[in-house]
Design a protein around this motif. Structure first.
Motif, PDB file in Angstrom:
ATOM      1  N   VAL A   1       0.836  -1.200   0.000  1.00  0.00           N
ATOM      2  CA  VAL A   1       0.000   0.000   0.000  1.00  0.00           C
ATOM      3  C   VAL A   1       0.868   1.246   0.000  1.00  0.00           C
ATOM      4  O   VAL A   1       0.603   2.206  -0.732  1.00  0.00           O
ATOM      5  CB  VAL A   1      -0.950   0.000   1.218  1.00  0.00           C
ATOM      6  CG1 VAL A   1      -1.674   1.339   1.336  1.00  0.00           C
ATOM      7  CG2 VAL A   1      -1.960  -1.135   1.101  1.00  0.00           C
ATOM      8  N   ARG A   2       1.934   1.259   0.810  1.00  0.00           N
ATOM      9  CA  ARG A   2       2.826   2.424   0.850  1.00  0.00           C
ATOM     10  C   ARG A   2       3.442   2.678  -0.518  1.00  0.00           C
ATOM     11  O   ARG A   2       3.549   3.819  -0.971  1.00  0.00           O
ATOM     12  CB  ARG A   2       3.928   2.208   1.889  1.00  0.00           C
ATOM     13  CG  ARG A   2       3.465   2.323   3.322  1.00  0.00           C
ATOM     14  CD  ARG A   2       4.640   2.577   4.248  1.00  0.00           C
ATOM     15  NE  ARG A   2       5.596   1.478   4.222  1.00  0.00           N
ATOM     16  CZ  ARG A   2       5.592   0.458   5.074  1.00  0.00           C
ATOM     17  NH1 ARG A   2       4.662   0.398   6.014  1.00  0.00           N
ATOM     18  NH2 ARG A   2       6.499  -0.489   4.999  1.00  0.00           N
ATOM     19  N   GLU A   3       3.825   1.610  -1.192  1.00  0.00           N
ATOM     20  CA  GLU A   3       4.469   1.762  -2.494  1.00  0.00           C
ATOM     21  C   GLU A   3       3.504   2.344  -3.525  1.00  0.00           C
ATOM     22  O   GLU A   3       3.864   3.256  -4.277  1.00  0.00           O
ATOM     23  CB  GLU A   3       4.986   0.409  -2.975  1.00  0.00           C
ATOM     24  CG  GLU A   3       5.642   0.461  -4.349  1.00  0.00           C
ATOM     25  CD  GLU A   3       6.097  -0.904  -4.825  1.00  0.00           C
ATOM     26  OE1 GLU A   3       6.563  -1.001  -5.979  1.00  0.00           O
ATOM     27  OE2 GLU A   3       5.978  -1.880  -4.049  1.00  0.00           O
ATOM     28  N   HIS A   4       2.283   1.832  -3.572  1.00  0.00           N
ATOM     29  CA  HIS A   4       1.320   2.297  -4.564  1.00  0.00           C
ATOM     30  C   HIS A   4       0.704   3.646  -4.199  1.00  0.00           C
ATOM     31  O   HIS A   4       0.312   4.416  -5.074  1.00  0.00           O
ATOM     32  CB  HIS A   4       0.190   1.270  -4.733  1.00  0.00           C
ATOM     33  CG  HIS A   4       0.592   0.038  -5.469  1.00  0.00           C
ATOM     34  ND1 HIS A   4       1.241  -1.016  -4.866  1.00  0.00           N
ATOM     35  CD2 HIS A   4       0.444  -0.309  -6.774  1.00  0.00           C
ATOM     36  CE1 HIS A   4       1.469  -1.963  -5.754  1.00  0.00           C
ATOM     37  NE2 HIS A   4       0.991  -1.565  -6.921  1.00  0.00           N
ATOM     38  N   LEU A   5       0.631   3.918  -2.897  1.00  0.00           N
ATOM     39  CA  LEU A   5      -0.025   5.139  -2.449  1.00  0.00           C
ATOM     40  C   LEU A   5       0.835   6.370  -2.684  1.00  0.00           C
ATOM     41  O   LEU A   5       0.329   7.466  -2.939  1.00  0.00           O
ATOM     42  CB  LEU A   5      -0.367   5.021  -0.960  1.00  0.00           C
ATOM     43  CG  LEU A   5      -1.382   6.001  -0.382  1.00  0.00           C
ATOM     44  CD1 LEU A   5      -2.712   5.890  -1.100  1.00  0.00           C
ATOM     45  CD2 LEU A   5      -1.567   5.737   1.113  1.00  0.00           C
ATOM     46  N   GLY A   6       2.135   6.199  -2.607  1.00  0.00           N
ATOM     47  CA  GLY A   6       3.018   7.350  -2.794  1.00  0.00           C
ATOM     48  C   GLY A   6       3.128   8.171  -1.529  1.00  0.00           C
ATOM     49  O   GLY A   6       3.251   7.629  -0.431  1.00  0.00           O
ATOM     50  N   SER A   7       3.043   9.480  -1.653  1.00  0.00           N
ATOM     51  CA  SER A   7       3.226  10.366  -0.513  1.00  0.00           C
ATOM     52  C   SER A   7       2.116  10.185   0.509  1.00  0.00           C
ATOM     53  O   SER A   7       0.972   9.886   0.172  1.00  0.00           O
ATOM     54  CB  SER A   7       3.265  11.830  -0.973  1.00  0.00           C
ATOM     55  OG  SER A   7       2.052  12.178  -1.607  1.00  0.00           O
ATOM     56  N   ALA A   8       2.469  10.378   1.779  1.00  0.00           N
ATOM     57  CA  ALA A   8       1.508  10.220   2.863  1.00  0.00           C
ATOM     58  C   ALA A   8       0.794  11.533   3.140  1.00  0.00           C
ATOM     59  O   ALA A   8       1.219  12.603   2.704  1.00  0.00           O
ATOM     60  CB  ALA A   8       2.232   9.751   4.129  1.00  0.00           C
ATOM     61  N   TRP A   9      -0.305  11.446   3.868  1.00  0.00           N
ATOM     62  CA  TRP A   9      -0.979  12.648   4.330  1.00  0.00           C
ATOM     63  C   TRP A   9      -0.049  13.379   5.294  1.00  0.00           C
ATOM     64  O   TRP A   9       0.729  12.739   6.011  1.00  0.00           O
ATOM     65  CB  TRP A   9      -2.284  12.274   5.020  1.00  0.00           C
ATOM     66  CG  TRP A   9      -3.327  11.755   4.068  1.00  0.00           C
ATOM     67  CD1 TRP A   9      -3.275  10.607   3.337  1.00  0.00           C
ATOM     68  CD2 TRP A   9      -4.565  12.383   3.741  1.00  0.00           C
ATOM     69  NE1 TRP A   9      -4.402  10.469   2.571  1.00  0.00           N
ATOM     70  CE2 TRP A   9      -5.220  11.544   2.801  1.00  0.00           C
ATOM     71  CE3 TRP A   9      -5.194  13.554   4.144  1.00  0.00           C
ATOM     72  CZ2 TRP A   9      -6.462  11.853   2.265  1.00  0.00           C
ATOM     73  CZ3 TRP A   9      -6.437  13.861   3.617  1.00  0.00           C
ATOM     74  CH2 TRP A   9      -7.054  13.020   2.688  1.00  0.00           C
TER      75      TRP A   9
END
Length: 232
Positions: A90-98
Motif C-alpha cells: 500500500v505504501r508503495e502504490h499510495l506514494g506520498s503520505a498525508w
C-alpha cells in the motif's frame, strides 16, 4: 525508517453497498464498476483543501488481482476514517503520505458529514450542492468584498425549479417534511429581501435571520439518517 513508515496516516473508506448513477440517479448498482460493495479504499491526499467531488483511491479491483489506483466519485464512498499505513504494498502504490494525522481526521470528518447528508435520496449530487450552498449562506456574515460564491448560491437556490416546491422533492432531494420545512422557511426569508448583490443581502437588517435559517437547514440535512428515525 521502518518505524517512521509505520506511523504514516491515511484516510480510508468503503465502497457503498448501493450507488446511484445516470440522470436523476435512476440507475442503481451494487458497488462500483471497478470495486465491489464494501471494498476498503485508501484515499490519496487531495492536492488542495478537501478536494472536489472526485477523489483518487487505491484498492483491490473487483475483476483483477492486486492494487489499482483510479478516480471515483466521493459520494459513492462511506465511513471515512483515518488509519495507519503499514502494508509495504500500500505504501508503495499510495506514494506520498498525508501530512499529519490531525489533518487527515479533519478532512475525514468533513467527508463523513457530506456522506451522511446524501443518504436516503435519489438526487445525491444535487443534494450535496444544496448543502454546500447552505454552508456558504450560513457562514457569511460580513463579506469584506463582493462575494460571487454567495451571490451565485443565493440566486441558484431562489431560481432552482426543484427547490420551488420543497415538499414535492421528498424522496428525490429531501428526505422528509422536516427538511422541506426548513428549506421553505429559508427561501421565504431570502425572497423577502430586495437585493441585487451579496452586499445588499448581508447589509439588510434581516440577513442574520437568513444566515441562521441556512445553518439550521444545513444541520438538518447533514444529520445522519439513522438519527432521524421517528421524525415526522
Amino acid at each position: 525508517m521502518e518505524e517512521q513508515d509505520a506511523v504514516r496516516w491515511c484516510v480510508v473508506a468503503n465502497v457503498a453497498p448501493l450507488t446511484s448513477h445516470g440522470p436523476g440517479g435512476a440507475e442503481v448498482r451494487a458497488g462500483l464498476k471497478h470495486f465491489s460493495p464494501g471494498t476498503k479504499l485508501w484515499l490519496v491526499e487531495p492536492l488542495w483543501g478537501s478536494g472536489g467531488d472526485q477523489v483518487e483511491v487505491l484498492g483491490r479491483h473487483r475483476g483483477a488481482r492486486g492494487l489499482v489506483r483510479m478516480i471515483v466519485q466521493r459520494r459513492h464512498l462511506t465511513d471515512f476514517r483515518v488509519q495507519g499505513v503499514h502494508s509495504p504494498a500500500v505504501r508503495e502504490h499510495l506514494g506520498s503520505a498525508w501530512p499529519t494525522k490531525e489533518k487527515a481526521e479533519e478532512i475525514a470528518r468533513g467527508w463523513n458529514r457530506i456522506s451522511d447528508a446524501q443518504t436516503g435520496v435519489r438526487y445525491q449530487a444535487r443534494r450535496i450542492e444544496v448543502v454546500h450552498a447552505l454552508d456558504v449562506i450560513g457562514q457569511t456574515t460580513d463579506p469584506p468584498r463582493f462575494n460571487h460564491a454567495l451571490t451565485y448560491r443565493i440566486g441558484w437556490m431562489l431560481r432552482d425549479d426543484i427547490l420551488g416546491d420543497p415538499g414535492s422533492t421528498i424522496g428525490t432531494l429531501l428526505r422528509d417534511h422536516a427538511e422541506a420545512e426548513v428549506i421553505h422557511r429559508l427561501l421565504d426569508l431570502a425572497r423577502a429581501i430586495p437585493a441585487e448583490s451579496d452586499t445588499d443581502y448581508v447589509r439588510h437588517p434581516h440577513w442574520p435571520r437568513v444566515a441562521a435559517a441556512a445553518r439550521e437547514a444545513a444541520a438538518t440535512l447533514t444529520q445522519p439518517q439513522h438519527d432521524r428515525e421517528g421524525t415526522p
